[in-house]
Design an enzyme around this catalytic site. Structure first.
Site, PDB file in Angstrom:
ATOM      1  N   CYS A   1       0.824  -1.213   0.000  1.00 43.15           N
ATOM      2  CA  CYS A   1       0.000   0.000   0.000  1.00 43.15           C
ATOM      3  C   CYS A   1       0.857   1.261   0.000  1.00 43.15           C
ATOM      4  O   CYS A   1       0.444   2.289  -0.542  1.00 43.15           O
ATOM      5  CB  CYS A   1      -0.942  -0.005   1.203  1.00 43.15           C
ATOM      6  SG  CYS A   1      -0.112  -0.003   2.807  1.00 43.15           S
TER       7      CYS A   1
ATOM      8  N   HIS B   1      -2.392   1.632   7.242  1.00 42.23           N
ATOM      9  CA  HIS B   1      -2.729   1.496   5.822  1.00 42.23           C
ATOM     10  C   HIS B   1      -2.686   2.872   5.171  1.00 42.23           C
ATOM     11  O   HIS B   1      -3.129   3.866   5.751  1.00 42.23           O
ATOM     12  CB  HIS B   1      -4.119   0.875   5.648  1.00 42.23           C
ATOM     13  CG  HIS B   1      -4.501   0.672   4.218  1.00 42.23           C
ATOM     14  ND1 HIS B   1      -3.870  -0.244   3.405  1.00 42.23           N
ATOM     15  CD2 HIS B   1      -5.451   1.281   3.452  1.00 42.23           C
ATOM     16  CE1 HIS B   1      -4.414  -0.199   2.195  1.00 42.23           C
ATOM     17  NE2 HIS B   1      -5.367   0.717   2.199  1.00 42.23           N
TER      18      HIS B   1
END
Length: 647
Positions: free
Chosen positions: A55, A435
């Site tokens: 990510c 994230h």
């Protein structure tokens, strides 16, 4: 009779299969094209897969894909490398300050490995597929690993570190390629300097042609007259053409130290940056402007060793020792050392005399200094990193709210720079895990234009040839007393005098009239005589050429007028019998008449964004982007440019 039901069943089965086939072939296109819902037809962005904690890579690549100036740079830089000869970037050109760089690294920098890989992945991310599409960032990761000859770890890496590695590598590849191009130009400049000739003399050519027509031999005279005047000119790039648009993310700032005790200011130290790191204060909320002020504000430091104060301290020590000493030899040498120290204090305290022994640095007096920092070169793309790390006994994440504007103003009042927000990278989670997501503006890139298509340019010409391989320009000297065909044809000059406009009608151009034609050409047949002098024949030839030019111009204008009228009448919404209105001109500028007094509407600024989380993509608004104050981590601003519709 028993065969008839079987035949009917066979035909029914075949018709059913044909109907099913037609439905599956034509139904998707019919429903897609005939759907009135614009949201269904709306194009989406391309997502990136996340097989192994990628990510941090995906968010940065998605943010970079929305930067217009970066994509323009990648196109130009790859175009330079494609049109140049391979040897331009294969010959190793060392950096002046880094002579010990391995050859494989310099070769990779000159080849532009990461530049090519980033262009490929950004081109794929800027596709507009009809349906949802997900690709992998593995090809770009392999390009990075090939360039650095090491693998990239997937163990919860930082997005800012990945951005810094990519941006600095792109910057190094640009400078390595530029050094290689400059070396190629210097290498071929000697060859280009020998290929020189002289311009063509029109009078000499006319005289030579006349002698050949009469059968006279004038080779000797022509050779003498044209000696030193015949030249085919191929224009070499000027200094303006050789200027290259640098790496758009590279900026410069300088720092200067000022001693608060003696007032000495050191020479400014210039530093380059691709990502500007700002510290977020430990408070409940702050703003981006406050973080910028904290970076560029004057910083005061205590217990600093000033160079000038050290020299003054050494001079005072020598003067005290001279006053207490009785040795004439020591006094003489000490006075010479004092004179050298005084000269260094007055001229350049940062370079003390080498033959004078100074007191140890630990014995030098301390003072308070002021450190000034200012931007000297504004990048086209301002990449800002908000540092949210808190290092105490354990490392923590600073979750303070940071408000950031959509339009960022930087610079002084005299040199104001306006930046527009094009992308952000946000982080949710703790300091050790979380994230990354990215917000990317749905911006429409400006059309690429080539204003100097018929001139040489450093981007569109080979670096190895200072005189590009284009059509050489022949610098012809017009014969004295010979009028130009364009000057003798008023119809041709009238069309060029009208200001060009994309909405201008061809009907508004002037029509050819018989009054502007020479009277001699109209009665040339009736006024011909039996004896014709060379001068009169030459004049009549010129008049016939002028008449032919006028007829060609009039024919071209009438043809363009018919094409314009037919295209205007065939355009939907335009009446066939409507008379076109020629634009009026004010101060040489074409002005189109307003329709019913209604002012043209300014194009509304695009307010749609994409919120991208790996392969998950949904739309967002500017208010949602500006509301991510607690999660914002990276900001991408681009130097705002005026839109052609608004200027």
């Amino acid at each position: 009779m028993p065969e008839k039901p079987l035949t009917v069943a066979t035909y029914a089965a075949g018709a059913s299969l044909a109907a099913i086939t037609l439905f599956y072939v034509f139904a998707p296109n019919y429903f897609l094209d005939g759907d009135s819902n614009s949201a269904r037809k709306k194009c989406v962005a391309v997502g990136l897969s996340n097989p192994a904690n990628d990510c941090f890579i995906n968010s940065v690549l998605q943010a970079l894909a929305g930067l217009t100036d970066l994509r323009i740079y990648l196109i130009r830089e790859n175009h330079r490398r494609n049109i140049d000869e391979p040897w331009v970037y294969q010959e190793i050109v060392k950096h002046p300050a880094y002579r010990n760089t391995p050859e494989w690294k310099t070769q990779g920098l000159q080849a532009g490995l990461v530049t090519k890989g980033l262009k490929s992945i950004l081109d794929s991310l800027n596709e507009r597929p009809i349906y949802r599409k997900t690709i992998s960032a593995a090809p770009f990761i392999r390009a990075l690993e090939t360039a650095f000859k090491q693998r990239i770890s997937r163990q919860q890496q930082d997005a800012q570190e990945f951005l810094q590695v990519v941006a600095e590598r792109l910057c190094d590849e640009y400078h390595a390629g530029r050094r290689a191009r400059e070396a190629a130009r210097k290498k071929s400049s000697a060859e280009a300097s020998t290929n020189k000739a002289e311009p063509i003399d029109g009078d000499a050519v006319e005289e030579r042609l006349a002698k050949l027509a009469t059968g006279e031999s004038g080779s000797t005279d022509t050779a003498k007259s044209t000696e030193g005047t015949l030249r085919i000119e191929a224009r070499a790039p000027t200094s303006k053409d050789e200027e290259e648009d640098g790496f758009p993310m590279e900026g410069k700032y300088e720092s200067q130290i000022e001693c608060q005790k003696c007032g000495f200011k050191t020479k400014p130290t210039e530093s380059t940056f691709c990502t500007l790191t700002l510290n977020v204060p430990q408070s409940s909320s702050t703003s981006l402007n406050s973080c910028l002020d904290g970076f560029f504000k004057t910083e005061y430091v205590d217990d600093f060793k000033c160079e000038k104060c050290r020299l003054v301290y050494a001079r005072d020590l020598l003067e005290a020792r001279v006053s207490r000493s009785d040795s004439e030899t020591f006094k003489t040498s000490a006075r010479e050392a004092i004179a050298k120290l005084q000269h260094a204090i007055d001229t350049d305290p940062e370079h003390p005399p080498l033959d004078v022994e100074l007191p140890p640095m630990r014995d030098a007096p301390t003072c308070r200094i002021a450190k000034h920092t200012r931007l000297t070169s504004f990048p086209k793309i301002m990449s800002i990193h908000l540092s949210r790390s808190i290092y105490n006994s354990i490392s923590q994440k600073n979750s303070a709210k940071v408000s950031f504007p959509e339009q960022l103003l930087m610079g002084t009042l005299l040199s104001r720079k306006r930046y527009k927000l094009l992308g952000t990278v946000t982080h949710k989670g703790s300091h050790h895990s979380g994230h990354y997501e990215s917000f990317r503006r749905q911006n429409i890139s400006l059309p690429f234009s080539t204003p100097n298509a018929f001139q040489t340019s450093s981007v569109f010409t080979k670096s190895a040839t200072p005189s590009p391989a284009s059509t050489p320009r022949v610098a012809a000297i017009r014969k004295s007393g010979d009028p130009s065909p364009v000057a003798s044809t008023p119809d041709l000059t009238s069309s060029s005098s009208v200001t060009s406009s994309p909405n201008q009608s061809v009907d508004g151009l002037s029509r050819p009239s018989t009054d502007s034609m020479p009277q001699a050409s109209l009665t040339s047949n009736s006024q011909s005589t039996s004896r014709r002098s060379p001068t009169s024949s030459t004049n009549k030839d010129r008049e016939s050429d002028a008449i032919s030019l006028k007829s060609v111009a009039a024919s071209a204008r009438s043809t363009m007028s018919r094409i314009s009228n037919s295209a205007r009448n065939s355009r939907p919404g335009s009446p066939a019998g409507k008379t076109p209105v020629a634009p009026s001109t004010v101060n040489g500028k074409a002005l189109m008449p307003k329709a019913n007094g209604v002012k043209p509407k300014r194009r509304k600024q695009l307010d749609r964004w994409w919120r991208i989380s790996d392969e998950k993509i949904k739309e967002a608004k500017t208010s949602e982007v500006l509301g991510m104050q607690r999660e914002v981590y990276l900001l991408f601003y681009e130097l705002d440019r005026e839109s052609p519709a608004e200027s």
